[in-house]
Design an enzyme around this catalytic site. Structure first.
Site, PDB file in Angstrom:
ATOM      1  N   ARG A   1       0.757  -1.008  -0.026  1.00 14.80           N
ATOM      2  CA  ARG A   1      -0.060   0.011   0.026  1.00 14.80           C
ATOM      3  C   ARG A   1       0.788   1.302  -0.019  1.00 14.80           C
ATOM      4  O   ARG A   1       0.447   2.283  -0.452  1.00 14.80           O
ATOM      5  CB  ARG A   1      -1.112  -0.231   0.914  1.00 14.80           C
TER       6      ARG A   1
ATOM      7  N   CYS B   1      -6.154  -3.622   8.364  1.00 16.01           N
ATOM      8  CA  CYS B   1      -5.113  -2.806   7.805  1.00 16.01           C
ATOM      9  C   CYS B   1      -5.848  -1.584   7.556  1.00 16.01           C
ATOM     10  O   CYS B   1      -6.624  -1.724   6.740  1.00 16.01           O
ATOM     11  CB  CYS B   1      -4.502  -3.247   6.763  1.00 16.01           C
ATOM     12  N   ASN B   2      -5.579  -0.447   8.280  1.00 12.77           N
ATOM     13  CA  ASN B   2      -6.198   0.910   8.054  1.00 12.77           C
ATOM     14  C   ASN B   2      -5.813   1.369   6.668  1.00 12.77           C
ATOM     15  O   ASN B   2      -6.871   1.842   6.038  1.00 12.77           O
ATOM     16  CB  ASN B   2      -5.766   2.009   9.271  1.00 12.77           C
TER      17      ASN B   2
ATOM     18  N   CYS C   1      -3.066   2.658  12.702  1.00 15.26           N
ATOM     19  CA  CYS C   1      -2.185   1.628  11.877  1.00 15.26           C
ATOM     20  C   CYS C   1      -1.879   0.083  12.835  1.00 15.26           C
ATOM     21  O   CYS C   1      -2.042   0.135  14.027  1.00 15.26           O
ATOM     22  CB  CYS C   1      -0.944   2.132  11.716  1.00 15.26           C
TER      23      CYS C   1
ATOM     24  N   ALA D   1      -5.346  -0.061   3.909  1.00 18.67           N
ATOM     25  CA  ALA D   1      -5.959  -0.800   2.635  1.00 18.67           C
ATOM     26  C   ALA D   1      -7.533  -0.473   2.734  1.00 18.67           C
ATOM     27  O   ALA D   1      -8.028  -0.784   1.803  1.00 18.67           O
ATOM     28  CB  ALA D   1      -5.760  -2.202   3.046  1.00 18.67           C
TER      29      ALA D   1
END
Length: 256
Positions: free
Chosen positions: A54, A89-90, A201, A92
């Site tokens: 990412r 996953c923030n 995160c 994503a």
């Protein structure tokens, strides 16, 4: 023995990173009011560290587009019998619209759910200090969600050390440098007027105990674990920052 039919299955789009995925599973287990194995909720996990970076895709603009692989994971989890999806996953979640559109089951969006938790635990009009990847600031994920709820955000001035800390945690969760960076960033945000801190995160969730602050702290991985348990047991999603057993809290969790 299989889990009771009344407990809904949670599908996890994992591997971003692997240890954060395991931590989410652990927090889900810790929050489940179980007396035996059969009382726990079933989890179907696609722990896929090969999801394209990412950071390279969003920050550097040179990497492979992650959405197609995330969509394929979501469809695979749905085909395996998941009743809802979560993704620890923030960053994503920048691709959450594509994921949600690709499946017929709910996608529990940690950005929206965490924004609800933040405003429920913050003083009116206080600024939200965001501790996450620089990609979070660049995409404005939490900026939009919190602005829609009347809140504003503040980030550490220098985002470089945060990215370095995230990379260090992926190498070793015992990184002293990462812990010092997270603690210093939290202190900076507090000194600059943040009224609440958001650990945004999943790598930082691993070392969140490094934060020493009198401010309320909301950890998005806690929020996601609460949402998974609430969905699985058809109970209310807690907006309070105090974790509660299913059935003892107010508010609802549904499709994002």
């Amino acid at each position: 023995m299989s889990a009771p039919a009344t407990i809904r299955r949670i599908g996890i789009l994992g591997g971003m990173g692997p240890q954060a995925t395991v931590l989410l599973m652990s927090r889900i287990i810790d929050r489940t009011p179980a007396k035996d194995d059969q009382d726990h909720l079933p989890m179907i996990v696609d722990n896929n560290p090969q999801v394209p970076s990412r950071v390279k895709a969003i920050i550097e603009g040179t990497g492979e587009y992650p959405a197609p692989m995330l969509v394929a994971m979501a469809r695979r989890l749905e085909a395996f019998g998941a009743d809802a999806l979560v993704m620890p996953c923030n960053t994503a979640h920048h691709y959450a619209p594509a994921i949600a559109a690709a499946v017929a089951i709910p996608f529990l969006d940690v950005v929206e759910l965490s924004a609800d938790r933040v405003v429920a635990n913050a003083r009116p009009t206080c600024r939200v200090g965001i501790l996450g990847s620089p990609a979070i600031a660049q995409t404005g994920l939490f900026d939009r969600a919190l602005a829609a709820r009347g809140s504003s955000t503040i980030y550490p001035v220098d985002q470089g050390p945060l990215l370095a800390a995230i990379r260090a945690i992926k190498v070793s969760s015992r990184s002293d440098v990462a812990r010092r960076t997270l603690a210093a960033s939290a202190k900076e945000l507090e000194d600059r007027g943040a009224g609440i801190l958001l650990v945004a995160c999943s790598e930082f969730s691993i070392i969140a105990d490094a934060i020493s602050s009198d401010l309320p702290v909301v950890d998005t991985l806690d929020v996601l674990a609460d949402a998974a348990v609430a969905f699985a047991f058809r109970t209310a999603f807690p907006v309070s920052n105090q974790t509660a057993a299913p059935g003892l809290v107010a508010a609802s969790v549904g499709r994002s």
